[in-house]
Design a protein around this motif. Structure first.
Motif, PDB file in Angstrom:
ATOM      1  N   GLY A 189       0.721  -1.104  -0.101  1.00 55.82           N
ATOM      2  CA  GLY A 189       0.179   0.162  -0.023  1.00 55.82           C
ATOM      3  C   GLY A 189       0.978   0.878   0.434  1.00 55.82           C
ATOM      4  O   GLY A 189       0.484   1.942   0.226  1.00 55.82           O
ATOM      5  N   LYS A 190       2.371   1.483  -0.329  1.00 54.31           N
ATOM      6  CA  LYS A 190       3.322   1.887  -0.391  1.00 54.31           C
ATOM      7  C   LYS A 190       2.906   3.462  -1.549  1.00 54.31           C
ATOM      8  O   LYS A 190       2.501   2.686  -2.857  1.00 54.31           O
ATOM      9  N   ASN A 191       2.437   4.412  -1.650  1.00 55.14           N
ATOM     10  CA  ASN A 191       2.845   5.516  -2.485  1.00 55.14           C
ATOM     11  C   ASN A 191       1.107   5.526  -3.381  1.00 55.14           C
ATOM     12  O   ASN A 191       0.966   5.270  -4.687  1.00 55.14           O
ATOM     13  N   ASP A 192       0.306   5.336  -2.650  1.00 50.42           N
ATOM     14  CA  ASP A 192      -1.429   4.994  -2.905  1.00 50.42           C
ATOM     15  C   ASP A 192      -1.989   6.513  -3.205  1.00 50.42           C
ATOM     16  O   ASP A 192      -2.992   5.981  -2.859  1.00 50.42           O
ATOM     17  N   ILE A 193      -1.533   6.254  -4.636  1.00 54.31           N
ATOM     18  CA  ILE A 193      -2.350   7.424  -5.173  1.00 54.31           C
ATOM     19  C   ILE A 193      -2.608   7.590  -6.862  1.00 54.31           C
ATOM     20  O   ILE A 193      -0.952   6.869  -7.456  1.00 54.31           O
ATOM     21  N   VAL A 194      -2.955   8.165  -7.610  1.00 58.27           N
ATOM     22  CA  VAL A 194      -3.391   8.123  -9.168  1.00 58.27           C
ATOM     23  C   VAL A 194      -4.133   9.516  -8.946  1.00 58.27           C
ATOM     24  O   VAL A 194      -4.664   9.684  -8.420  1.00 58.27           O
ATOM     25  N   LEU A 195      -4.011   9.749 -10.208  1.00 60.23           N
ATOM     26  CA  LEU A 195      -4.201  11.879 -10.731  1.00 60.23           C
ATOM     27  C   LEU A 195      -4.639  10.973 -12.003  1.00 60.23           C
ATOM     28  O   LEU A 195      -4.412  10.305 -12.588  1.00 60.23           O
ATOM     29  N   LEU A 196      -6.476  10.981 -12.013  1.00 59.17           N
ATOM     30  CA  LEU A 196      -6.605  10.959 -14.035  1.00 59.17           C
ATOM     31  C   LEU A 196      -7.646  12.646 -14.345  1.00 59.17           C
ATOM     32  O   LEU A 196      -7.726  13.347 -13.873  1.00 59.17           O
ATOM     33  N   LYS A 197      -6.746  12.277 -15.592  1.00 58.96           N
ATOM     34  CA  LYS A 197      -7.192  13.126 -16.615  1.00 58.96           C
ATOM     35  C   LYS A 197      -8.617  13.238 -16.785  1.00 58.96           C
ATOM     36  O   LYS A 197      -8.822  12.270 -17.700  1.00 58.96           O
ATOM     37  N   LEU A 198      -9.650  13.950 -16.777  1.00 63.57           N
ATOM     38  CA  LEU A 198     -10.651  13.445 -17.146  1.00 63.57           C
ATOM     39  C   LEU A 198     -10.842  14.043 -19.264  1.00 63.57           C
ATOM     40  O   LEU A 198     -10.387  15.011 -19.176  1.00 63.57           O
ATOM     41  N   LYS A 199     -11.316  13.714 -19.509  1.00 64.52           N
ATOM     42  CA  LYS A 199     -11.778  13.647 -21.212  1.00 64.52           C
ATOM     43  C   LYS A 199     -11.859  15.325 -21.423  1.00 64.52           C
ATOM     44  O   LYS A 199     -11.730  16.132 -22.233  1.00 64.52           O
ATOM     45  N   LYS A 200     -13.017  16.095 -20.912  1.00 64.88           N
ATOM     46  CA  LYS A 200     -13.138  17.309 -20.578  1.00 64.88           C
ATOM     47  C   LYS A 200     -13.221  18.098 -18.911  1.00 64.88           C
ATOM     48  O   LYS A 200     -13.089  17.208 -18.409  1.00 64.88           O
ATOM     49  N   LYS A 201     -12.948  19.129 -19.165  1.00 64.01           N
ATOM     50  CA  LYS A 201     -13.329  20.495 -17.999  1.00 64.01           C
ATOM     51  C   LYS A 201     -14.275  19.918 -17.772  1.00 64.01           C
ATOM     52  O   LYS A 201     -15.521  20.283 -18.342  1.00 64.01           O
ATOM     53  N   ALA A 202     -14.596  19.854 -15.882  1.00 66.26           N
ATOM     54  CA  ALA A 202     -15.432  19.686 -15.173  1.00 66.26           C
ATOM     55  C   ALA A 202     -16.316  21.608 -15.676  1.00 66.26           C
ATOM     56  O   ALA A 202     -15.652  22.462 -15.497  1.00 66.26           O
ATOM     57  N   ASN A 203     -17.403  21.535 -15.790  1.00 61.39           N
ATOM     58  CA  ASN A 203     -18.141  22.720 -15.813  1.00 61.39           C
ATOM     59  C   ASN A 203     -18.074  23.142 -14.035  1.00 61.39           C
ATOM     60  O   ASN A 203     -18.689  22.217 -13.098  1.00 61.39           O
ATOM     61  N   ILE A 204     -17.715  23.965 -13.385  1.00 69.37           N
ATOM     62  CA  ILE A 204     -18.020  24.899 -12.246  1.00 69.37           C
ATOM     63  C   ILE A 204     -18.596  25.111 -12.216  1.00 69.37           C
ATOM     64  O   ILE A 204     -19.451  26.495 -12.485  1.00 69.37           O
ATOM     65  N   THR A 205     -19.242  24.441 -10.939  1.00 69.52           N
ATOM     66  CA  THR A 205     -20.820  25.369 -10.300  1.00 69.52           C
ATOM     67  C   THR A 205     -21.098  25.529  -9.016  1.00 69.52           C
ATOM     68  O   THR A 205     -20.236  24.993  -8.324  1.00 69.52           O
ATOM     69  N   GLY A 206     -22.480  25.739  -8.391  1.00 68.70           N
ATOM     70  CA  GLY A 206     -22.400  25.435  -7.030  1.00 68.70           C
ATOM     71  C   GLY A 206     -22.319  24.216  -6.042  1.00 68.70           C
ATOM     72  O   GLY A 206     -22.338  23.899  -5.176  1.00 68.70           O
ATOM     73  N   ASN A 207     -22.744  23.690  -7.507  1.00 65.27           N
ATOM     74  CA  ASN A 207     -22.691  21.952  -7.314  1.00 65.27           C
ATOM     75  C   ASN A 207     -21.455  20.621  -7.338  1.00 65.27           C
ATOM     76  O   ASN A 207     -21.247  19.342  -6.571  1.00 65.27           O
ATOM     77  N   VAL A 208     -20.618  21.528  -8.354  1.00 67.59           N
ATOM     78  CA  VAL A 208     -19.064  20.772  -8.650  1.00 67.59           C
ATOM     79  C   VAL A 208     -18.290  21.984  -8.592  1.00 67.59           C
ATOM     80  O   VAL A 208     -17.984  23.217  -9.416  1.00 67.59           O
ATOM     81  N   GLN A 209     -17.117  21.489  -7.264  1.00 66.05           N
ATOM     82  CA  GLN A 209     -16.456  22.925  -7.425  1.00 66.05           C
ATOM     83  C   GLN A 209     -15.194  22.203  -6.884  1.00 66.05           C
ATOM     84  O   GLN A 209     -14.937  20.678  -6.597  1.00 66.05           O
ATOM     85  N   CYS A 210     -13.265  22.793  -7.158  1.00 66.21           N
ATOM     86  CA  CYS A 210     -12.765  22.305  -6.798  1.00 66.21           C
ATOM     87  C   CYS A 210     -12.245  21.856  -5.061  1.00 66.21           C
ATOM     88  O   CYS A 210     -13.250  23.150  -4.614  1.00 66.21           O
ATOM     89  N   ILE A 211     -11.166  21.140  -4.733  1.00 66.50           N
ATOM     90  CA  ILE A 211     -10.790  21.623  -3.467  1.00 66.50           C
ATOM     91  C   ILE A 211      -9.185  21.584  -3.382  1.00 66.50           C
ATOM     92  O   ILE A 211      -8.261  20.785  -3.909  1.00 66.50           O
ATOM     93  N   SER A 212      -8.589  22.402  -2.450  1.00 70.34           N
ATOM     94  CA  SER A 212      -7.336  22.663  -2.410  1.00 70.34           C
ATOM     95  C   SER A 212      -6.468  21.451  -1.693  1.00 70.34           C
ATOM     96  O   SER A 212      -7.505  20.340  -0.867  1.00 70.34           O
ATOM     97  N   ILE A 213      -5.325  21.163  -2.087  1.00 71.47           N
ATOM     98  CA  ILE A 213      -4.731  20.772  -1.608  1.00 71.47           C
ATOM     99  C   ILE A 213      -3.681  20.577  -0.500  1.00 71.47           C
ATOM    100  O   ILE A 213      -2.940  21.797  -0.705  1.00 71.47           O
TER     101      ILE A 213
END
Length: 263
Positions: free
Chosen positions: A110-134
């Motif tokens: 379970g070491k380095n258990d991380i993946v980054l997923l690239k989306l086919k298109k950008k998400a439409n940022i709305t009141g129901n879809v937002q990013c979170i800071s890391i």
């Protein structure tokens, strides 16, 4: 939900049996966690599910073991969901076109258990879809800090997937607890989290979901320790932040901003 792969000192959550469970949690207000992503994963004849979270309009973070399969899985990200069994108008379904698993990821421990997923298109940022800071490279949580984990997983061993998003509050524990339970625990790249009363947990999953502290993602649900079902290991995001930023630049040479989530 997630099958358990028993190791000498720990068990890693396997993705093909489901997404995990929230034990001792509560339902969240609809769409109050707009960064949450529900991952539909298809590899072979049986589908599976995991959690994830939006960090840029074109990128979702999750756990590597969710998509580390013999046959390259087809992954669809669902954003803006509260009830995953309904076709809510707020939902956005976006296929994943690229998965970047950390090169030092180890399924065995379970070491380095991380993946980054690239989306086919950008998400439409709305009141129901937002990013979170890391968390940035120099940011860490401390023992005693209270954080939350959200997901659509089981609420008990006998339950099926929860229809609606659930959340549980967990405490960051002293790293020595997980070190004593597992020789594979790495302080630098992992966070030890749990509940002393053994009433709250994500022990069978919510794999890939974020550990959120002060409105920022500090960890990724990775695996639990077999000697104490309520001592859990999260991938430490701050350790991987330089790697994450490097991959994001490869996704797009242009800077892509996304106003971070805030209550």
């Amino acid at each position: 939900m997630l099958l358990l792969l028993l190791l000498t000192n720990a068990f890693v959550l396997l993705p093909w049996a489901g997404a995990g469970r929230i034990i001792g949690g509560t339902k969240v207000k609809a769409h109050s966690r707009p960064y949450m992503a529900f991952l539909e994963i298809k590899s072979g004849s049986k589908p599976s599910w995991c959690g994830g979270f939006l960090i840029r309009p074109d990128a979702v973070l999750s756990a590597a073991h969710c998509v580390d399969m013999r046959w390259r899985p087809r992954v669809t990200v669902i954003l803006g969901a509260h009830n995953i069994r309904r076709q809510e108008k707020s939902q956005q379904r976006i296929p994943v076109v690229k998965r970047v698993i950390h090169p030092q990821y180890s399924r065995k421990d379970g070491k380095n258990d991380i993946v980054l997923l690239k989306l086919k298109k950008k998400a439409n940022i709305t009141g129901n879809v937002q990013c979170i800071s890391i968390a940035k490279e120099n940011e860490r949580v401390s023992a005693g800090d209270l954080c939350t984990v959200s997901g659509w997983g089981q609420t008990s061993k006998k339950e099926v997937l929860s229809d609606v998003l659930m959340e549980v509050e967990l405490e960051v524990k002293n790293e020595e607890i997980c070190e004593q339970l597992s020789s594979n625990f790495q302080c630098q790249s992992m966070i030890c989290v749990g509940d002393e009363d053994s009433k709250k947990a994500t022990s069978h999953g919510d794999s890939g979901g974020p550990l959120v502290c002060n409105k920022k993602a500090y960890g990724i649900v990775s695996h639990a320790l077999k000697k104490n079902h309520f001592a859990e290991v999260f991938t430490r995001i701050s350790h991987f932040e330089p790697w994450i930023q490097k991959q994001l630049k490869r996704f797009s040479r242009k800077a892509i901003s996304c106003f971070p989530f805030s209550d």
